[in-house]
Design a protein around this motif. Structure first.
Motif, PDB file in Angstrom:
ATOM      1  N   GLU A 166      -7.087  10.165   2.766  1.00 29.23           N
ATOM      2  CA  GLU A 166      -6.035  10.157   1.755  1.00 29.23           C
ATOM      3  C   GLU A 166      -5.433   8.767   1.602  1.00 29.23           C
ATOM      4  OE1 GLU A 166      -3.069  13.107   2.342  1.00 29.23           O
ATOM      5  OE2 GLU A 166      -4.343  14.699   1.552  1.00 29.23           O
ATOM      6  N   GLN A 167      -5.187   8.100   2.729  1.00 27.33           N
ATOM      7  CA  GLN A 167      -4.588   6.771   2.655  1.00 27.33           C
ATOM      8  C   GLN A 167      -5.512   5.806   1.941  1.00 27.33           C
ATOM      9  OE1 GLN A 167      -1.309   6.009   3.936  1.00 27.33           O
ATOM     10  NE2 GLN A 167      -1.761   4.437   2.427  1.00 27.33           N
ATOM     11  N   ALA A 168      -6.818   5.880   2.229  1.00 25.21           N
ATOM     12  CA  ALA A 168      -7.779   4.997   1.566  1.00 25.21           C
ATOM     13  C   ALA A 168      -7.805   5.253   0.062  1.00 25.21           C
ATOM     14  CB  ALA A 168      -9.172   5.196   2.162  1.00 25.21           C
ATOM     15  N   VAL A 169      -7.749   6.525  -0.325  1.00 20.23           N
ATOM     16  CA  VAL A 169      -7.773   6.881  -1.743  1.00 20.23           C
ATOM     17  C   VAL A 169      -6.492   6.413  -2.428  1.00 20.23           C
ATOM     18  CG1 VAL A 169      -7.768   8.811  -3.368  1.00 20.23           C
ATOM     19  CG2 VAL A 169      -9.345   8.818  -1.421  1.00 20.23           C
ATOM     20  N   ILE A 199     -12.296   5.608  -8.638  1.00 18.67           N
ATOM     21  CA  ILE A 199     -11.398   5.701  -7.486  1.00 18.67           C
ATOM     22  C   ILE A 199     -12.202   5.836  -6.196  1.00 18.67           C
ATOM     23  CG2 ILE A 199      -9.628   7.107  -6.365  1.00 18.67           C
ATOM     24  CD1 ILE A 199      -8.679   7.866  -9.220  1.00 18.67           C
ATOM     25  N   LEU A 233     -13.412  13.476  -2.642  1.00 16.12           N
ATOM     26  CA  LEU A 233     -12.203  13.648  -3.433  1.00 16.12           C
ATOM     27  C   LEU A 233     -12.096  15.069  -3.967  1.00 16.12           C
ATOM     28  CD1 LEU A 233     -12.369  10.518  -3.246  1.00 16.12           C
ATOM     29  CD2 LEU A 233     -11.380  10.461  -5.545  1.00 16.12           C
ATOM     30  N   ASP A 235      -4.466   4.016  -1.459  1.00 16.49           N
ATOM     31  CA  ASP A 235      -4.475   2.554  -1.501  1.00 16.49           C
ATOM     32  C   ASP A 235      -5.368   2.046  -2.629  1.00 16.49           C
ATOM     33  OD1 ASP A 235      -2.805   2.531   0.656  1.00 16.49           O
ATOM     34  OD2 ASP A 235      -4.310   1.918   2.122  1.00 16.49           O
ATOM     35  N   ALA A 236      -6.497   2.728  -2.839  1.00 14.54           N
ATOM     36  CA  ALA A 236      -7.422   2.315  -3.900  1.00 14.54           C
ATOM     37  C   ALA A 236      -6.769   2.459  -5.269  1.00 14.54           C
ATOM     38  CB  ALA A 236      -8.703   3.152  -3.832  1.00 14.54           C
ATOM     39  N   THR A 256       0.842  -1.193   0.000  1.00 13.35           N
ATOM     40  CA  THR A 256       0.000   0.000   0.000  1.00 13.35           C
ATOM     41  C   THR A 256       0.866   1.227   0.000  1.00 13.35           C
ATOM     42  OG1 THR A 256      -0.107  -0.006   2.405  1.00 13.35           O
ATOM     43  CG2 THR A 256      -1.867  -1.140   1.224  1.00 13.35           C
ATOM     44  N   THR A 276     -13.931   2.562  -5.273  1.00 16.68           N
ATOM     45  CA  THR A 276     -12.981   1.572  -4.755  1.00 16.68           C
ATOM     46  C   THR A 276     -12.526   1.924  -3.346  1.00 16.68           C
ATOM     47  OG1 THR A 276     -12.204   1.152  -7.012  1.00 16.68           O
ATOM     48  CG2 THR A 276     -10.800   0.393  -5.216  1.00 16.68           C
ATOM     49  N   ALA A 277     -12.348   3.224  -3.080  1.00 17.89           N
ATOM     50  CA  ALA A 277     -11.899   3.672  -1.763  1.00 17.89           C
ATOM     51  C   ALA A 277     -13.020   3.666  -0.729  1.00 17.89           C
ATOM     52  CB  ALA A 277     -11.306   5.078  -1.867  1.00 17.89           C
TER      53      ALA A 277
END
Length: 253
Positions: A72-75, A97, A108, A77-78, A44, A100-101
């Motif tokens: 931000e991390q989830a986005v 995006i 976003l 990672d996605a 990741t 998926t996140a």
């Protein structure tokens, strides 16, 4: 993860255009001469790193409300997950995006003006941090800058994901221009500033163009990371390049 905007994941917010593929086009621009931190399969992306400085050392203004590291991390990672699955940049829409996140598109858009800005932020976050210049001399600062180029070159060479992204960026001028303006140009500015200090302090000749001198110093690293991607990037290369070029830059008797 918790929702940040109260909406249903993947549900378009009112009055938003869901059609936002990356503009296609052709360009003669070459890819950047610096790489990023390695990301192996299944890895990741790390959290956002240091941002490039604007004129006078001030960080560029951020869009929207203060960033949430969790979002931000989830986005990020996605996006990494989609790229590792083989999804091309042209198919990485904001809607896909966000879905998926597990966040809404409005989340976003509150943080990034569009997909180009988001992807540049991702690339910047996974690259090695900007070097801390020793400040002992212009020569030492230039060695530190070239060493950071060498490390980025190694990182890009060792990451199939980043190598693929940079290769695709060449075909999207808008994305490449955004990356150049916010990542590459601030680094080149640091090099020009170091050369300017060297001229002012009498370390190198004052009859040479600053941009030209900066190109002379960075060219060997760019050659081995872009034109000859298999070229040696051995430890000590940065110091070797600076010292070799420095001999021809010294003030004449």
């Amino acid at each position: 993860m918790s929702r940040q905007d109260g909406g249903t994941p993947g549900t378009p917010e009112p009055h938003e255009d869901v059609r936002d593929p990356l503009p296609c086009g052709t360009s003669g621009a070459t890819g950047p001469g610096s790489g990023g931190a390695a990301l192996g399969p299944g890895a990741t992306a790390p959290g956002p790193g240091a941002t490039a400085s604007g004129p006078g050392g001030a960080a560029p203004a951020r869009r929207g409300r203060p960033r949430s590291e969790g979002v931000e991390q989830a986005v990020f990672d996605a996006i990494v997950g989609l790229l590792e699955e083989g999804v091309p940049l042209a198919e990485l829409s904001i809607e896909r995006i966000a879905r998926t996140a597990g966040v809404g598109k409005a989340t976003l858009y509150r943080r990034w003006a569009g997909k180009e800005e988001l992807l540049v932020d991702l690339m910047r976050s996974v690259e090695p941090p900007e070097p801390v210049l020793p400040g002992t001399s212009a020569r030492d600062d230039l060695v530190a800058l070239l060493e950071s180029m060498r490390e980025r070159g190694l990182a890009k060479r060792n990451s199939a994901l980043l190598h693929n992204v940079f290769a695709q960026m060449r075909h999207y001028p808008k994305l490449w221009d955004a990356y150049h303006a916010t990542v590459i140009e601030p680094r080149r500015r640091l090099g020009r500033d170091a050369v300017r200090r060297a001229i002012e302090q009498g370390e190198i000749r004052g009859d040479l163009d600053i941009e030209f001198v900066n190109d002379l110093l960075t060219a060997p690293l760019l050659l081995r990371t872009v034109i000859r991607p298999g070229g040696s990037l051995e430890p000590g290369l940065a110091e070797q390049v600076v010292d070799a070029v420095w001999e021809g830059l010294r003030p004449r008797d």
